[in-house]
Design a protein around this motif. Structure first.
Motif, PDB file in Angstrom:
ATOM      1  N   THR A  15      22.883   1.515  -8.346  1.00 39.39           N
ATOM      2  CA  THR A  15      21.933   2.636  -8.350  1.00 39.39           C
ATOM      3  C   THR A  15      20.750   2.280  -7.460  1.00 39.39           C
ATOM      4  O   THR A  15      20.371   1.113  -7.324  1.00 39.39           O
ATOM      5  N   THR A  16      20.156   3.309  -6.843  1.00 39.88           N
ATOM      6  CA  THR A  16      18.995   3.128  -5.975  1.00 39.88           C
ATOM      7  C   THR A  16      17.825   3.920  -6.530  1.00 39.88           C
ATOM      8  O   THR A  16      17.986   5.053  -6.992  1.00 39.88           O
ATOM      9  N   HIS A  17      16.634   3.304  -6.461  1.00 42.31           N
ATOM     10  CA  HIS A  17      15.435   3.892  -7.051  1.00 42.31           C
ATOM     11  C   HIS A  17      14.318   3.859  -6.003  1.00 42.31           C
ATOM     12  O   HIS A  17      13.943   2.801  -5.510  1.00 42.31           O
ATOM     13  N   VAL A  18      13.835   5.065  -5.663  1.00 48.77           N
ATOM     14  CA  VAL A  18      12.909   5.245  -4.552  1.00 48.77           C
ATOM     15  C   VAL A  18      11.584   5.777  -5.088  1.00 48.77           C
ATOM     16  O   VAL A  18      11.553   6.744  -5.841  1.00 48.77           O
ATOM     17  N   MET A  19      10.485   5.125  -4.678  1.00 41.49           N
ATOM     18  CA  MET A  19       9.154   5.588  -5.051  1.00 41.49           C
ATOM     19  C   MET A  19       8.324   5.707  -3.782  1.00 41.49           C
ATOM     20  O   MET A  19       8.175   4.733  -3.045  1.00 41.49           O
ATOM     21  N   THR A  20       7.825   6.912  -3.515  1.00 47.22           N
ATOM     22  CA  THR A  20       6.929   7.119  -2.384  1.00 47.22           C
ATOM     23  C   THR A  20       5.525   7.387  -2.919  1.00 47.22           C
ATOM     24  O   THR A  20       5.298   8.356  -3.643  1.00 47.22           O
ATOM     25  N   TRP A  21       4.612   6.509  -2.548  1.00 44.73           N
ATOM     26  CA  TRP A  21       3.226   6.541  -3.025  1.00 44.73           C
ATOM     27  C   TRP A  21       2.352   7.072  -1.900  1.00 44.73           C
ATOM     28  O   TRP A  21       2.289   6.490  -0.817  1.00 44.73           O
ATOM     29  N   ARG A  22       1.719   8.215  -2.169  1.00 44.06           N
ATOM     30  CA  ARG A  22       0.873   8.862  -1.173  1.00 44.06           C
ATOM     31  C   ARG A  22      -0.436   9.284  -1.828  1.00 44.06           C
ATOM     32  O   ARG A  22      -0.519   9.386  -3.058  1.00 44.06           O
ATOM     33  N   SER A  50      10.011  10.208   7.089  1.00 42.93           N
ATOM     34  CA  SER A  50      10.214  11.606   7.476  1.00 42.93           C
ATOM     35  C   SER A  50       9.336  11.917   8.667  1.00 42.93           C
ATOM     36  O   SER A  50       8.216  11.430   8.771  1.00 42.93           O
ATOM     37  N   ASP A  51       9.819  12.733   9.584  1.00 43.19           N
ATOM     38  CA  ASP A  51       8.974  13.144  10.680  1.00 43.19           C
ATOM     39  C   ASP A  51       8.084  14.316  10.275  1.00 43.19           C
ATOM     40  O   ASP A  51       7.224  14.743  11.040  1.00 43.19           O
ATOM     41  N   GLN A  52       8.287  14.848   9.051  1.00 49.76           N
ATOM     42  CA  GLN A  52       7.437  15.905   8.518  1.00 49.76           C
ATOM     43  C   GLN A  52       7.133  15.576   7.063  1.00 49.76           C
ATOM     44  O   GLN A  52       7.677  16.169   6.135  1.00 49.76           O
ATOM     45  N   PRO A  53       6.224  14.599   6.825  1.00 48.42           N
ATOM     46  CA  PRO A  53       6.012  14.091   5.467  1.00 48.42           C
ATOM     47  C   PRO A  53       5.442  15.098   4.495  1.00 48.42           C
ATOM     48  O   PRO A  53       5.497  14.895   3.299  1.00 48.42           O
ATOM     49  N   GLY A  54       4.927  16.210   4.975  1.00 47.33           N
ATOM     50  CA  GLY A  54       4.389  17.196   4.056  1.00 47.33           C
ATOM     51  C   GLY A  54       5.413  18.166   3.516  1.00 47.33           C
ATOM     52  O   GLY A  54       5.126  18.962   2.624  1.00 47.33           O
ATOM     53  N   ASP A  55       6.628  18.157   4.070  1.00 48.30           N
ATOM     54  CA  ASP A  55       7.644  19.111   3.644  1.00 48.30           C
ATOM     55  C   ASP A  55       8.071  18.856   2.202  1.00 48.30           C
ATOM     56  O   ASP A  55       8.261  17.723   1.781  1.00 48.30           O
ATOM     57  N   ILE A  56       8.224  19.932   1.453  1.00 45.16           N
ATOM     58  CA  ILE A  56       8.737  19.825   0.092  1.00 45.16           C
ATOM     59  C   ILE A  56       9.840  20.854  -0.087  1.00 45.16           C
ATOM     60  O   ILE A  56       9.914  21.848   0.633  1.00 45.16           O
ATOM     61  N   ASP A  57      10.709  20.589  -1.079  1.00 40.93           N
ATOM     62  CA  ASP A  57      11.772  21.544  -1.343  1.00 40.93           C
ATOM     63  C   ASP A  57      11.296  22.580  -2.351  1.00 40.93           C
ATOM     64  O   ASP A  57      10.116  22.620  -2.732  1.00 40.93           O
ATOM     65  N   ASP A  58      12.203  23.432  -2.821  1.00 38.94           N
ATOM     66  CA  ASP A  58      11.827  24.524  -3.715  1.00 38.94           C
ATOM     67  C   ASP A  58      11.331  24.041  -5.067  1.00 38.94           C
ATOM     68  O   ASP A  58      10.653  24.769  -5.787  1.00 38.94           O
ATOM     69  N   GLY A 113       0.806  -1.214   0.000  1.00 38.78           N
ATOM     70  CA  GLY A 113       0.000   0.000   0.000  1.00 38.78           C
ATOM     71  C   GLY A 113       0.838   1.263   0.000  1.00 38.78           C
ATOM     72  O   GLY A 113       1.983   1.276  -0.466  1.00 38.78           O
ATOM     73  N   TYR A 114       0.266   2.356   0.524  1.00 37.25           N
ATOM     74  CA  TYR A 114       0.983   3.624   0.568  1.00 37.25           C
ATOM     75  C   TYR A 114       2.275   3.475   1.368  1.00 37.25           C
ATOM     76  O   TYR A 114       2.332   2.780   2.384  1.00 37.25           O
ATOM     77  N   GLY A 115       3.306   4.176   0.914  1.00 36.95           N
ATOM     78  CA  GLY A 115       4.585   4.146   1.593  1.00 36.95           C
ATOM     79  C   GLY A 115       5.724   4.298   0.610  1.00 36.95           C
ATOM     80  O   GLY A 115       5.529   4.701  -0.550  1.00 36.95           O
ATOM     81  N   THR A 116       6.933   3.982   1.071  1.00 39.63           N
ATOM     82  CA  THR A 116       8.141   4.168   0.276  1.00 39.63           C
ATOM     83  C   THR A 116       8.736   2.830  -0.126  1.00 39.63           C
ATOM     84  O   THR A 116       9.011   1.979   0.727  1.00 39.63           O
ATOM     85  N   TYR A 117       8.916   2.640  -1.419  1.00 41.42           N
ATOM     86  CA  TYR A 117       9.482   1.430  -2.008  1.00 41.42           C
ATOM     87  C   TYR A 117      10.894   1.766  -2.482  1.00 41.42           C
ATOM     88  O   TYR A 117      11.086   2.737  -3.221  1.00 41.42           O
ATOM     89  N   ASN A 141      -3.256   8.513 -10.163  1.00 41.60           N
ATOM     90  CA  ASN A 141      -2.697   7.961  -8.932  1.00 41.60           C
ATOM     91  C   ASN A 141      -3.748   7.029  -8.323  1.00 41.60           C
ATOM     92  O   ASN A 141      -4.791   7.490  -7.851  1.00 41.60           O
ATOM     93  N   PRO A 142      -3.506   5.709  -8.300  1.00 42.64           N
ATOM     94  CA  PRO A 142      -4.554   4.796  -7.824  1.00 42.64           C
ATOM     95  C   PRO A 142      -4.611   4.737  -6.310  1.00 42.64           C
ATOM     96  O   PRO A 142      -3.612   4.994  -5.629  1.00 42.64           O
ATOM     97  N   PRO A 143      -5.762   4.350  -5.752  1.00 42.28           N
ATOM     98  CA  PRO A 143      -5.810   4.062  -4.320  1.00 42.28           C
ATOM     99  C   PRO A 143      -5.160   2.701  -4.066  1.00 42.28           C
ATOM    100  O   PRO A 143      -5.106   1.855  -4.963  1.00 42.28           O
ATOM    101  N   PRO A 144      -4.657   2.464  -2.865  1.00 44.48           N
ATOM    102  CA  PRO A 144      -4.091   1.146  -2.583  1.00 44.48           C
ATOM    103  C   PRO A 144      -5.186   0.094  -2.507  1.00 44.48           C
ATOM    104  O   PRO A 144      -6.366   0.411  -2.322  1.00 44.48           O
ATOM    105  N   GLY A 145      -4.776  -1.151  -2.681  1.00 44.63           N
ATOM    106  CA  GLY A 145      -5.736  -2.248  -2.627  1.00 44.63           C
ATOM    107  C   GLY A 145      -5.008  -3.572  -2.488  1.00 44.63           C
ATOM    108  O   GLY A 145      -4.356  -3.818  -1.495  1.00 44.63           O
ATOM    109  N   GLY A 146      -5.071  -4.398  -3.521  1.00 41.19           N
ATOM    110  CA  GLY A 146      -4.443  -5.718  -3.470  1.00 41.19           C
ATOM    111  C   GLY A 146      -3.159  -5.816  -4.255  1.00 41.19           C
ATOM    112  O   GLY A 146      -2.757  -6.914  -4.658  1.00 41.19           O
TER     113      GLY A 146
END
Length: 261
Positions: free
Chosen positions: A162-169, A242-250, A82-86, A202-207
């Motif tokens: 190489t590392t590849h990060v996807m955060t699904w929110r 992150s302890d502040q998941p809403g933070d974004i950079d410039d 589901g939602y989170g960081t892969y 952006n789909p909702p999580p499910g199965g």
């Protein structure tokens, strides 16, 4: 069998794929795909010659040639995250893949066509054109404008990892790729590409499950006639980094792609 009273509450059914072979990789259980099916379609093998974990704990995916057929490889996580960081860490040079080969690192839900199978992808391929960039981030359907972002690599002086990060929110999907192993805050010179998707698909999580595969476009043989192998060093899933998941950079990129636990 569960007591009938439990079905009065809201629940979700997540069918578990039956597999003749299962493996343990990066502290998760995975089913090894076998049979003739998509993508491709291709012959997929659960042989130890196609999919195995070495003594160092690294996963090997291989395309092999056996008795007149090319066999591809795919793993399917038992868990639906589901939602989170892969996080996928690759220990091979994807830019050297044959033009007919695709490495996919993605989510997929066979039972959700209404949500485009909840498919969110890292894909590495030339797509039969040697001049194409090797990498792409994709939210399905891929042919909708704005649902794909392509990029290239330059391994010079960077090593093969190489590392590849996807955060699904719920509010977006955030992608980041960089040279080296996973870091909470990779330095800017290591970053290959990042992208923030906020479109309508952006789909909702499910199965959905996490999946990794190495396959041949349209089931065609590699153009160079050679077997191919990719090493996946690690897979991680985190509900939040992150302890502040809403933070974004410039640039609008969430800081939780690599700031602090």
């Amino acid at each position: 069998v569960l007591p009938a009273e439990l079905y009065a509450f809201v629940y979700a059914e997540i069918p578990r794929r039956q597999a003749a072979r299962a493996i343990r990789f990066s502290n998760h259980n995975w089913a090894v795909k076998t049979g003739y099916e998509g993508p491709g379609p291709n012959h997929f093998s659960d042989s130890v010659n196609n999919v195995w974990v070495d003594t160092g704990g690294h996963l090997h995916l291989k395309i092999t040639y056996q008795a007149g057929f090319w066999y591809c490889s795919e793993l399917i996580s038992d868990e639906s995250f589901g939602y989170g960081t892969y996080v996928f860490t690759i220990d091979s040079r994807v830019d050297l893949l044959d033009r007919n080969i695709v490495l996919g690192l993605f989510t997929w839900d066979t039972y959700a066509p209404q949500y485009n199978y909840r498919e969110i992808d890292f894909e590495f391929s030339r797509w039969q054109n040697p001049s194409n960039n090797i990498g792409q981030y994709v939210i399905q359907p891929w042919d909708t404008p704005g649902n794909i972002n392509r990029f290239n690599f330059n391994y010079a002086g960077q090593g093969n990892t190489t590392t590849h990060v996807m955060t699904w929110r719920p509010d977006g999907i955030y992608f980041k790729s960089y040279y080296g192993d996973f870091e909470l805050a990779p330095s800017p010179e290591k970053v290959i590409k990042d992208w923030h998707y906020t479109g309508p698909d952006n789909p909702p999580p499910g199965g959905e499950n996490a999946r990794m595969n190495l396959w041949l476009i349209n089931g065609l043989a590699p153009s160079n006639g050679l077997e191919s192998e990719i090493v996946i060093k690690d897979f991680m899933f985190m509900t939040e980094i992150s302890d502040q998941p809403g933070d974004i950079d410039d640039d609008g990129v969430p800081l939780h792609l690599g700031e602090a636990l």
